[in-house]
Design an enzyme around this catalytic site. Structure first.
Site, PDB file in Angstrom:
ATOM      1  N   GLU A  11       0.867  -1.218  -0.007  1.00 36.82           N
ATOM      2  CA  GLU A  11      -0.107  -0.030  -0.105  1.00 36.82           C
ATOM      3  C   GLU A  11       0.899   1.340   0.025  1.00 36.82           C
ATOM      4  O   GLU A  11       0.513   2.426  -0.327  1.00 36.82           O
ATOM      5  CB  GLU A  11      -0.852  -0.067   1.081  1.00 36.82           C
ATOM      6  CG  GLU A  11      -2.014   1.035   1.238  1.00 36.82           C
ATOM      7  CD  GLU A  11      -3.088   0.794   1.949  1.00 36.82           C
ATOM      8  OE1 GLU A  11      -3.388  -0.508   1.980  1.00 36.82           O
ATOM      9  OE2 GLU A  11      -3.843   1.675   2.507  1.00 36.82           O
ATOM     10  N   ASP A  58      -2.944  -3.181   3.040  1.00 36.92           N
ATOM     11  CA  ASP A  58      -3.089  -3.096   4.355  1.00 36.92           C
ATOM     12  C   ASP A  58      -4.479  -4.247   4.470  1.00 36.92           C
ATOM     13  O   ASP A  58      -5.242  -4.199   3.535  1.00 36.92           O
ATOM     14  CB  ASP A  58      -3.598  -1.688   4.864  1.00 36.92           C
ATOM     15  CG  ASP A  58      -2.366  -0.981   5.081  1.00 36.92           C
ATOM     16  OD1 ASP A  58      -1.101  -1.421   4.726  1.00 36.92           O
ATOM     17  OD2 ASP A  58      -2.391   0.245   5.334  1.00 36.92           O
ATOM     18  N   ASP A  73      -7.501  -4.247   5.736  1.00 27.92           N
ATOM     19  CA  ASP A  73      -8.726  -3.502   6.132  1.00 27.92           C
ATOM     20  C   ASP A  73      -9.606  -3.557   4.859  1.00 27.92           C
ATOM     21  O   ASP A  73      -8.955  -3.761   3.781  1.00 27.92           O
ATOM     22  CB  ASP A  73      -8.621  -2.213   6.683  1.00 27.92           C
ATOM     23  CG  ASP A  73      -7.695  -1.350   6.043  1.00 27.92           C
ATOM     24  OD1 ASP A  73      -7.607  -1.522   4.913  1.00 27.92           O
ATOM     25  OD2 ASP A  73      -7.077  -0.574   6.737  1.00 27.92           O
ATOM     26  N   TYR A 128       4.734   3.940  12.420  1.00 32.21           N
ATOM     27  CA  TYR A 128       3.743   4.393  11.743  1.00 32.21           C
ATOM     28  C   TYR A 128       2.634   4.959  12.687  1.00 32.21           C
ATOM     29  O   TYR A 128       2.228   4.345  13.642  1.00 32.21           O
ATOM     30  CB  TYR A 128       3.248   3.285  10.875  1.00 32.21           C
ATOM     31  CG  TYR A 128       2.209   3.926   9.704  1.00 32.21           C
ATOM     32  CD1 TYR A 128       2.320   4.724   8.576  1.00 32.21           C
ATOM     33  CD2 TYR A 128       0.769   3.575   9.803  1.00 32.21           C
ATOM     34  CE1 TYR A 128       1.662   5.083   7.705  1.00 32.21           C
ATOM     35  CE2 TYR A 128      -0.149   3.986   9.216  1.00 32.21           C
ATOM     36  CZ  TYR A 128       0.220   4.848   7.971  1.00 32.21           C
ATOM     37  OH  TYR A 128      -0.737   5.099   7.066  1.00 32.21           O
TER      38      TYR A 128
END
Length: 840
Positions: A10, A92, A94, A306
């Site tokens: 990503e 990611d 999600d 992050y």
DNA sequence: GCAAGGTC
């Protein structure tokens, strides 16, 4: 040659981590739109050549503002995918990530199967263990989750845009002092504003009540103690007085009970974004927007991990020792770290694992000098919090002494800290020491005096940003990455103002909006509106409902809400009428309307516009710069008086515009002409295509680009035009970009002529030099020539924001474009069928 | 123009 496997993450940092782990650090990296890491390895039991690269967030969204990026990342992916037999998606884990998976599949052309295979890697952290595990258990991307994101996007956009457009045109077309360019509506921003207004209404409708509290004082072993009443307070002064008399008559306090309890204040769990934002606002004084910017910078510079995460639980593989080791030499808390390392530290509290990124932790040591004051404060907090999670809980004893006199109970409390634990590194959370003397049960002590404290209940204060963030989190409004954006939105649109202590005070506009929704359709500003949408799209994500049916159903419901809202808008308008002044009372008289020939008023508050009271029409003007009448000149097309807009600053350009043409460009295709260009630094345009005279292709008007255009811009596809009021510092500027050229200084007059240079097709200029400073022979003042080919003129030209100034045939877009259908990017914008509002 | 969600 070994078969090739393309892996896509990503963001670039994740691609790097994955490649480093799988290659054992032996890889070759080359630059591209995003970096590509290559190495050989095994895949599904066969030797292969790996290429690991990344996108940068979504690829297909926001077509209107970031068109170039899509093309650029998409081209990159399709190039890298060439010759690859397998695609492994490391986005990611999600819903958004799942959605980007399908964007990547589309870019790479992997959907057209032909033996190519798509794999989805599921990982919860970027550690060797997780990456290897994900490689061993590749799955397929989840189309339903991706569709759920599409559904949310479509619903949010259609609903947001419809309400926003309606409100904006209704209210900005009616009131002159709303002070917001756009009166927006959104399923996140509006409930966010709702919280702030709710608190405001609580405050304004609050009725204070008087109360009284009884406090006996004693003097014991050298301490004077003020005891608290078991009844806390009473709202009746006579009754309080009666109790005081009972106690006074008794005169002696008996110690009923002495109790001692061991208390514990737990160390924090790992730091997530929401908690960082709350601390930044309440303790550091940084708004969420700034806090995120600082944290992002710390992240990209490698000081912290992050910064966008929901998780407060450290992954099981977290390297505490390594992270502590990185901080051990820090001059400020190095000693504390040393102690943790040598004495040992407890296992952090479990926290919640949202499956996204690990909590925010320091990565390497820094000093204040390296980071600068603001970033340092954020970094320091992140370090303190991290060390706090690895410190013991704070332990203290709490002693409570209970007394009785005249049938009433009183008490006092002492606190003594046994183990400071994490509070020694997070001192603002420390437990207060409260010293009280020893008491024994049954002891009798004389009352030295009795006081009644009088007070009144007070309304709550305005919401702090930190409280608002908590409310948003609790109600599922926004995400770790977007909470700060919503708060910033309601500030920028002038619905709330941040006041002392970072408290959010709604403005008259914000209050009118929310009260309006409350009386027309309260659902519109309640947090449930978000959960309703979330709930609907969750059905899509779980595969329990069809994507298009859900979208259709939800849109149908909002359509009904929308038409009811439109019908009832007068109820909201009544609130606006009480607060704001109508357009007819606002602004100052400026220029004549071409239709009715009466004067129009200029309203300089946002959005800047002209209002013709006779025609009841509004005409937007450029949002920046000052507007004045341009010598009572008129537009040959529509008879409106021309205006002159001057941008601020010494290098700000000035240009003529016709209010009517600016809002309703008269020539077909002008939007394309403009939309296709890079407008950075150029004039920001308001409603409509925003066509000032310097873009107008009128063949004879003296202000059009045909008359004022001089030559092609050396930097872009635009045309250099003469700044009409730049005397005595005459200059040319580009009608598309920032390019600026200074002409001979001190000339009386510089004007364009109808003639063109036979050499380069530029417009011939007429320069009337000043008598005293003329560079011409014999004191002559008039000179006619081409700016590029006439040696005298070229020698007097000075370039600003321009690398080179050279001859190029033609004059850019000004002329000769007729017949072209527009080239390049602008004309080929993809039409997303979802973005149509025909149905609304 | 307008939303909210990624990321930069």
């Amino acid at each position: 040659m070994a078969p090739k496997v393309l892996m896509v993450a990503e963001k670039p940092s994740i691609a790097l981590s994955i490649a480093s782990v799988l290659s054992g650090g032996r890889m070759e990296t080359r630059r591209g739109s995003t970096e590509v890491h290559e190495f050989d390895g095994m895949f599904l039991g066969f030797p292969v050549h790996y290429k690991v690269t990344s996108v940068i967030g979504h690829v297909f969204r926001q077509l209107l503002t970031c068109f170039w990026r899509k093309a650029h990342i998409c081209r990159h992916l399709s190039q890298e995918a060439r010759g690859c037999g397998h695609l492994v998606l490391w986005l990611d884990c999600d819903r958004e990530g799942e959605n980007i998976c399908f964007e990547v599949i589309e870019c790479t052309g992997f959907q057209s199967k032909d033996g190519k295979k798509v794999h989805r890697a599921r990982f919860s952290s970027v550690t060797e263990k997780d990456i290897v595990k994900a490689m061993d258990s590749l799955v397929e991307p989840n189309k339903n989750e991706a569709l759920a994101v599409d559904a949310r996007q479509e619903i949010d956009l259609k609903v947001g845009v419809s309400f926003t457009r309606f409100q904006t045109s209704y209210f900005n077309g009616k009131y002159g002092n709303l002070d917001s360019r756009v009166i927006s509506y959104g399923p996140c921003q509006t409930p966010t504003l709702g919280f702030c207004v709710q608190r405001h209404l609580q405050i304004t409708t609050f009725k204070p009540e008087k109360f009284w509290a009884l406090h006996p004082y004693i003097i014991h072993k050298g301490y004077e103690l003020k005891l608290d009443w078991e009844r806390h307070r009473l709202f009746d002064s006579d009754v309080t007085e009666m109790f005081r008399n009972f106690v006074k008559e008794d005169g002696v306090l008996k110690v009923i009970e002495v109790s001692e309890k061991q208390e514990s204040k737990g160390r924090p769990t790992g730091l997530n974004t929401v908690n960082l934002l709350k601390v930044a606002s309440s303790a550091l004084g940084f708004g969420p927007q700034l806090a995120m910017q600082l944290a992002e910078r710390l992240y990209t510079q490698g000081f912290i991990s992050y910064p966008r995460t929901e998780s407060t639980a450290y992954p099981s593989s977290f390297d505490y020792k390594g992270t502590l080791g990185a901080l051990v030499h820090n001059p400020v808390w190095g000693g504390y770290v040393q102690q943790l390392l040598s004495d040992g530290y407890p296992k952090p509290r479990s926290g919640t694992d949202a499956g996204d990124h690990p909590p925010i932790t320091p990565i390497r040591s820094a000093t204040e000098d390296m980071l600068g004051n603001d970033a340092w404060k954020v970094y320091q907090y992140i370090c303190q919090h991290f060390l706090g999670t690895l410190s013991p809980d704070c332990k203290y004893t709490r002693t409570k002494i209970e007394f009785e006199a005249g049938g009433e109970s009183f008490h006092c409390v002492g606190q003594h800290v046994m183990i400071k634990g994490f509070t020694s590194i997070m001192p603002w959370l420390a437990i207060n020491e409260i010293n009280i003397p020893q008491f024994t049960q049954g002891q009798k002590i004389d009352i030295s005096r009795i006081e009644i404290d009088e007070g009144s209940t007070r309304p709550p204060d305005y919401l702090t940003e930190s409280e608002l963030i908590s409310l948003m989190e609790k109600n599922g409004i926004g995400t770790d990455a977007s909470i700060s954006v919503h708060i910033n939105n309601i500030c920028e649109r002038n619905y709330v103002q941040v006041q002392a202590g970072r408290r959010l005070v709604p403005t008259a506009l914000g209050i009118s909006l929310i009260r309006g929704y409350q009386c027309i359709d309260p659902d519109l500003c309640l947090p449930d509106i978000r959960s309703f949408i979330e709930h609907q799209i969750a059905l899509v994500a779980k595969g329990q409902a069809d994507h298009s049916l859900v979208v259709e159903h939800v849109i149908e419901q909002f359509k009904r809400k929308f038409s009811y809202f439109v019908k009832q808008i007068e109820n909201m308008d009544a609130l606006f009428e009480a607060e704001f002044s109508p357009l007819s009372d606002s602004g100052r008289v400026l220029s004549k309307c071409g239709k009715c020939l009466r004067y129009m008023k200029h309203i300089s508050t946002q959005p800047s516009r002209l209002y013709c009271g006779a025609c009841e029409e509004i005409y937007y003007t450029p949002p920046k710069g000052t507007i004045k009448l341009y010598k009572e000149l008129t537009c040959p097309l529509d008879n409106f008086e021309l205006l002159l807009c001057s941008m601020p600053g010494p290098e700000g350009k000035s240009f003529a515009l016709c209010p009517y043409c600016y809002n309703n460009p008269p020539f077909e295709g002008i939007e394309k002409l403009f939309g296709a260009s890079n407008t950075s630094g150029a004039v920001k345009l308001g409603k409509g295509a925003g066509m000032p005279c310097f873009l107008c292709p009128h063949p004879t008007c003296q202000h059009s680009v045909i008359s004022q255009g001089v030559c092609a811009c050396p930097e872009c596809d635009g045309t250099l035009v003469l700044d009409p009021i730049s005397a005595p510092k005459w200059r040319l500027y580009c009608n598309m970009c920032n390019c600026l050229i200074s002409l001979p200084e001190g000339a009386h007059r510089i004007s364009t002529t109808k003639d063109r240079c036979p050499e380069c097709d530029s417009t011939i200029l007429e320069v009337d030099f000043n008598k005293k400073t003329t560079p011409l022979k014999d004191g002559a003042t008039l000179h006619i020539g081409c700016i590029l080919c006439d040696e005298l003129l070229l020698s007097l030209v000075e370039m600003k924001h321009v690398k080179s100034f050279y001859r190029r045939r033609g004059r850019g877009r000004g002329r000769g474009r007729r017949g072209h259908s527009g080239r390049g990017r602008g004309s080929k914008k993809q039409q997303d069928p979802k973005m149509s509002f025909r149905d609304f």
